[in-house]
Structure formats: C-alpha cells, structure tokens
Design an enzyme around this catalytic site. Structure first.
Site, PDB file in Angstrom:
ATOM      1  N   ILE A 107       0.824  -1.192   0.000  1.00 15.95           N
ATOM      2  CA  ILE A 107       0.000   0.000   0.000  1.00 15.95           C
ATOM      3  C   ILE A 107       0.871   1.259   0.000  1.00 15.95           C
ATOM      4  O   ILE A 107       1.936   1.279   0.608  1.00 15.95           O
ATOM      5  CB  ILE A 107      -0.975  -0.019   1.210  1.00 15.95           C
ATOM      6  CG1 ILE A 107      -1.972   1.147   1.143  1.00 15.95           C
ATOM      7  CG2 ILE A 107      -0.244  -0.061   2.530  1.00 15.95           C
ATOM      8  CD1 ILE A 107      -3.133   1.011   2.125  1.00 15.95           C
ATOM      9  N   CYS A 108       0.439   2.256  -0.734  1.00 16.59           N
ATOM     10  CA  CYS A 108       1.060   3.580  -0.780  1.00 16.59           C
ATOM     11  C   CYS A 108       2.560   3.506  -1.107  1.00 16.59           C
ATOM     12  O   CYS A 108       2.940   3.043  -2.165  1.00 16.59           O
ATOM     13  CB  CYS A 108       0.795   4.307   0.540  1.00 16.59           C
ATOM     14  SG  CYS A 108       1.103   6.088   0.471  1.00 16.59           S
ATOM     15  N   GLY A 109       3.426   3.927  -0.201  1.00 11.00           N
ATOM     16  CA  GLY A 109       4.859   3.962  -0.490  1.00 11.00           C
ATOM     17  C   GLY A 109       5.459   2.610  -0.795  1.00 11.00           C
ATOM     18  O   GLY A 109       6.454   2.511  -1.524  1.00 11.00           O
ATOM     19  N   VAL A 111       4.017   0.340  -2.591  1.00  9.10           N
ATOM     20  CA  VAL A 111       3.758   0.105  -4.022  1.00  9.10           C
ATOM     21  C   VAL A 111       4.849   0.780  -4.848  1.00  9.10           C
ATOM     22  O   VAL A 111       5.343   0.213  -5.826  1.00  9.10           O
ATOM     23  CB  VAL A 111       2.367   0.628  -4.416  1.00  9.10           C
ATOM     24  CG1 VAL A 111       2.121   0.416  -5.901  1.00  9.10           C
ATOM     25  CG2 VAL A 111       1.282  -0.046  -3.601  1.00  9.10           C
ATOM     26  N   ALA A 160      -2.568  -0.982  -3.279  1.00 13.10           N
ATOM     27  CA  ALA A 160      -3.515   0.082  -2.947  1.00 13.10           C
ATOM     28  C   ALA A 160      -2.801   1.417  -2.836  1.00 13.10           C
ATOM     29  O   ALA A 160      -1.611   1.482  -2.508  1.00 13.10           O
ATOM     30  CB  ALA A 160      -4.237  -0.228  -1.629  1.00 13.10           C
TER      31      ALA A 160
END
Length: 212
Positions: A107-109, A111, A160
């Site tokens: 998720i977020c960083g 990814v 995500a």
C-alpha cells in the site's frame, strides 16, 4: 495455517495496516472453518521501529526468518523511508513470494518500492493516482497495467493507494478466505458507510447469532 508477515520500517503508516491486521489477528468475524492465522512483525533488525503515528514496535523476527511458501503472506505498508537501501532485502523476498504464487499486499509507499524494483511492470496494479509512480520511479514501465482504483487485486498481488486501506483489507481477507462472503460484504459496507443496518446484517452472518 497462514503466516502473515507484516514488514515494519521507520515512519511506516500504521493506520494503513489497521483494518487488515486487526481483523486477521483478532479473527473476530472469521467463519467457522477459517484457516488459522499467525501474524508476525518483521524487519531488517531486531531494533525498535517508530511508526508515523509515534508507536514503537519491536519486530518479532528478521527478514532472513521469513518462510517463503504458499501459506505465507507478506504485507508492506507505506513509509517515508522506502528509499533506504536496507529495504532491498524485503523487496527480494516480495519477488520470491510473487514468483511462488504467495500473496503480497502493498500500500502507498510500498507500491512505489515494488515499482522501483520492477515488480509491477507486467502486473495489474494501482497507486496514488495516474503518473504518481513515474514521479518517483524513473525505470517504471508498468503504465499499461495501471488501474486507477483505490485498491487492485491481481491474484496473489494486492496493491492500494493511500486512500485504499479499507478495500485493500477486504481484498486481502477475500484472498485468504477467512470470512464468509456475506460477512465480508456486510463488514465492508458497514465500515465504508457507517450505516447501522450493515452492522446488524454483519452480526446476523456470524454463527453465534444463529445459535450454531
């Protein structure tokens, strides 16, 4: 039994993991025949880790202790420190997980870290918006596989953006098969809307509410 490895690193976004790890660890809404879950925090050292929210966590195990198998799951949170080279080892593990067919949730960083490692060039995925990965990953070549949604599940890879934590958790639990389908639908509806009817519908899906 599934072993869930939760990678922790300094400044990790603790709230992004909250929905997923709280349900997986507590098992409070699991179906009767759900697989058992063992949740472990893992990091590059046994030293204390400080989250973005100010929580201090001492990891349960090291990256080298991770068992890569089809019943292992690797969850990677966002953080401001993914550029540090010491995280290359967990990205290698993520690559091994994906190659084996074991589940990886990012998720977020995290990814962005997977994208920079070349793991998203041929897999459907999402991030914090179109063009975001190009800003931080000059070698990123996965534009044709980018899907502009809060969370995207592609078999054993679940990615995500920073606003997709709830859907990400739903897709992780769906992949693991720990909830009944109607329980998961009601759980997601309740936490995404706050409407009380979804809470009561959720309770009615649980075996204890039916006298089983």
């Amino acid at each position: 039994m599934f072993t869930i490895y939760v990678y922790v690193l300094d400044t990790f976004a603790d709230w992004e993991m909250g929905y997923a790890i709280s349900e997986l660890n507590s098992g409070r809404f699991f179906k009767k025949d759900a697989p058992r879950i063992s949740l472990k925090t893992v990091s590059y050292s046994k030293g204390p880790i400080r989250s973005m929210g100010g929580l201090t966590i001492v990891p349960d195990c090291l990256i080298d202790d991770i068992v890569v198998s089809e019943t292992s799951v690797l969850l990677l949170p966002g953080a401001d420190t993914w550029n540090d080279r010491k995280h290359a080892a967990i990205l290698e593990k993520a690559s091994a997980f994906l190659a084996l067919g074991a589940a990886v949730g990012a998720i977020c960083g995290a990814v962005t870290a997977l994208a920079g490692f070349g793991l998203l060039d041929q897999r459907p995925h999402t991030s914090n918006g179109p063009g975001f990965l190009e800003m931080f990953c000059p070698n990123y070549k996965g534009q044709d596989f980018y899907i502009d949604k809060p969370s995207v599940a592609d078999n054993n890879l679940i990615t995500a953006g920073c606003t997709g934590a709830l859907l990400w958790a739903k897709q992780i639990m769906e992949h693991l098969g720990v909830f009944q389908a109607d329980t998961l639908d009601s759980w997601y509806a309740y936490f995404s809307t706050g409407a009380s009817e979804h809470f009561f519908a959720l309770m009615q899906t649980l075996p204890s509410c039916h006298g089983d």
